[in-house]
Design a protein around this motif. Structure first.
Motif, PDB file in Angstrom:
ATOM      1  N   GLU A   1       0.896  -1.611   0.304  1.00 41.41           N
ATOM      2  CA  GLU A   1       0.030  -0.168  -0.004  1.00 41.41           C
ATOM      3  C   GLU A   1       0.854   1.559   0.474  1.00 41.41           C
ATOM      4  OE1 GLU A   1      -2.763  -0.767   3.255  1.00 41.41           O
ATOM      5  OE2 GLU A   1      -3.825  -1.905   2.139  1.00 41.41           O
ATOM      6  N   GLN A   2       1.900   1.482   0.508  1.00 44.64           N
ATOM      7  CA  GLN A   2       2.984   2.335   0.912  1.00 44.64           C
ATOM      8  C   GLN A   2       3.402   2.422  -0.469  1.00 44.64           C
ATOM      9  OE1 GLN A   2       3.465   4.687   2.846  1.00 44.64           O
ATOM     10  NE2 GLN A   2       2.018   3.830   4.246  1.00 44.64           N
ATOM     11  N   GLN A   3       4.045   1.298  -1.030  1.00 51.11           N
ATOM     12  CA  GLN A   3       5.083   1.499  -2.011  1.00 51.11           C
ATOM     13  C   GLN A   3       3.200   1.711  -3.350  1.00 51.11           C
ATOM     14  OE1 GLN A   3       7.622   1.033  -3.258  1.00 51.11           O
ATOM     15  NE2 GLN A   3       8.229   0.133  -1.296  1.00 51.11           N
ATOM     16  N   GLU A   4       2.107   1.369  -2.887  1.00 51.94           N
ATOM     17  CA  GLU A   4       1.561   2.316  -4.652  1.00 51.94           C
ATOM     18  C   GLU A   4       1.034   3.602  -4.152  1.00 51.94           C
ATOM     19  OE1 GLU A   4      -2.195  -0.240  -3.885  1.00 51.94           O
ATOM     20  OE2 GLU A   4      -1.590  -1.500  -4.857  1.00 51.94           O
ATOM     21  N   LYS A   5       1.427   3.900  -2.928  1.00 49.62           N
ATOM     22  CA  LYS A   5       0.885   5.730  -2.634  1.00 49.62           C
ATOM     23  C   LYS A   5       1.940   6.521  -2.516  1.00 49.62           C
ATOM     24  CE  LYS A   5      -1.934   5.342   1.617  1.00 49.62           C
ATOM     25  NZ  LYS A   5      -2.453   5.235   2.744  1.00 49.62           N
ATOM     26  N   LEU A   6       3.827   5.615  -2.776  1.00 51.75           N
ATOM     27  CA  LEU A   6       4.685   6.058  -3.183  1.00 51.75           C
ATOM     28  C   LEU A   6       4.417   6.649  -4.484  1.00 51.75           C
ATOM     29  CD1 LEU A   6       7.344   7.529  -2.164  1.00 51.75           C
ATOM     30  CD2 LEU A   6       8.389   5.087  -3.016  1.00 51.75           C
ATOM     31  N   ALA A   7       3.940   6.038  -5.771  1.00 50.69           N
ATOM     32  CA  ALA A   7       3.886   6.128  -7.302  1.00 50.69           C
ATOM     33  C   ALA A   7       3.458   7.641  -7.273  1.00 50.69           C
ATOM     34  CB  ALA A   7       3.343   5.833  -7.752  1.00 50.69           C
ATOM     35  N   GLU A   8       2.068   7.743  -6.415  1.00 48.18           N
ATOM     36  CA  GLU A   8       0.772   8.432  -6.677  1.00 48.18           C
ATOM     37  C   GLU A   8       1.607   9.933  -6.077  1.00 48.18           C
ATOM     38  OE1 GLU A   8      -2.641   7.405  -4.605  1.00 48.18           O
ATOM     39  OE2 GLU A   8      -2.972   5.705  -5.969  1.00 48.18           O
ATOM     40  N   GLU A   9       2.477   9.786  -5.178  1.00 49.58           N
ATOM     41  CA  GLU A   9       2.408  10.735  -4.209  1.00 49.58           C
ATOM     42  C   GLU A   9       3.764  11.142  -5.551  1.00 49.58           C
ATOM     43  OE1 GLU A   9       3.615   9.629  -0.867  1.00 49.58           O
ATOM     44  OE2 GLU A   9       2.038  10.203   0.075  1.00 49.58           O
ATOM     45  N   LYS A  10       4.544  10.538  -5.809  1.00 48.84           N
ATOM     46  CA  LYS A  10       5.793  10.783  -6.859  1.00 48.84           C
ATOM     47  C   LYS A  10       5.173  11.500  -7.871  1.00 48.84           C
ATOM     48  CE  LYS A  10       9.381   7.807  -6.425  1.00 48.84           C
ATOM     49  NZ  LYS A  10      10.019   6.887  -6.372  1.00 48.84           N
ATOM     50  N   GLU A  11       4.164  10.644  -8.533  1.00 53.50           N
ATOM     51  CA  GLU A  11       3.385  11.713 -10.024  1.00 53.50           C
ATOM     52  C   GLU A  11       2.935  13.237 -10.116  1.00 53.50           C
ATOM     53  OE1 GLU A  11      -0.358  10.395 -12.833  1.00 53.50           O
ATOM     54  OE2 GLU A  11       0.617   9.396 -11.155  1.00 53.50           O
TER      55      GLU A  11
END
Length: 262
Positions: free
Chosen positions: A165-175
């Motif tokens: 879940e944190q990895q998915e959030k990390l991708a969203e935050e990077k975008e």
């Protein structure tokens, strides 16, 4: 002599009463069991248990194609997964029991829901005992530690889920951050261009300065005050007479002062 006729009536009444109560009790229990059997189960089907029993009762000799027997390690892994699912369900029952009992006391839920919950508790008790017995059958005293191992597996799964879940959030935050950075840079460049345009006015050659007239002397610029006319007053007059003599010796000087009033 005992009058059996007078005793027959109360004895018959007691027999009818006891028989009716027994019939009512048996009918009530049957209906209760039937109703409990028709109630929806608290948890869905136990898939891990079904997989374990399928592997355990798999007979290669009964199959048309000759396949090797299921390894014992695979069966043990299936039993561990079954124990892990049992732990998850037991924890869910413990967390829901107190809230459900409070709602039942307030009358917010019916008895059917409580009966479903009690039946789920009994099923889980039997399930835990069965898992312990199966574990001890494979390895002595494994039933005491199988749930600890299953608990570690469940915590590991929870940890992996949170990491994903944190990895998915990390991708969203990077975008989001890349978009924010581009927007901020565009606004900054726009403000910088506007500031440079405002700070650079049109260049013009400076006009020659006309020579300034020489400053006049202070004596000329400041007009002289007119001399005040001195007039003798009527009260006093001074007369000075001096007559030099031709012989070089002063013949005498006469000074006359006179003060007079008209």
């Amino acid at each position: 002599m005992v009058d059996w006729l007078s005793l027959a009536v109360p004895l018959a009444y007691l027999g009818i009463l006891i028989g009716s109560l027994a019939t009512f009790s048996s009918l009530y229990r049957k209906r209760k069991y039937q109703k409990a059997a028709t109630l929806e189960p608290w948890f869905p089907a136990h898939l891990q248990r079904d997989i374990y029993f399928s592997l355990l009762h798999l007979d290669p000799s009964a199959q048309k194609e000759k396949t090797p027997a299921v390894p014992e390690s695979v069966v043990k892994a299936a039993l561990l997964r079954r124990a892990k699912e049992d732990i998850r369900r037991v924890l869910a029952l413990r967390s829901q029991k107190q809230a459900l009992s409070v709602l039942l006391q307030r009358g917010s839920v019916g008895d059917d829901l409580w009966q479903r919950f009690l039946r789920a508790e009994k099923e889980m008790e039997e399930e835990v005992k069965d898992v312990v017995a199966e574990a001890n059958a494979y390895v002595p005293n494994w039933g005491q530690t199988i749930f600890q191992s299953a608990n570690e597996m469940m915590n590991n799964d929870i940890y992996r889920q949170r990491v994903s879940e944190q990895q998915e959030k990390l991708a969203e935050e990077k975008e989001w951050w890349s978009k924010k950075k581009a927007t901020t840079q565009e606004q900054f460049m726009k403000e910088l261009n506007e500031g440079s345009e405002a700070a650079s006015p049109s260049v013009q050659s400076p006009a020659p300065k006309s020579p300034e007239p020489a400053s006049e002397p202070i004596s000329e610029s400041v007009p002289a005050a007119p001399a005040a006319a001195v007039q003798p007053s009527d009260d006093e007059a001074v007369l000075v007479e001096a007559e030099p003599s031709n012989s070089g010796t002063p013949s005498g000087g006469k000074k006359k002062k006179g003060k007079g009033k008209k």
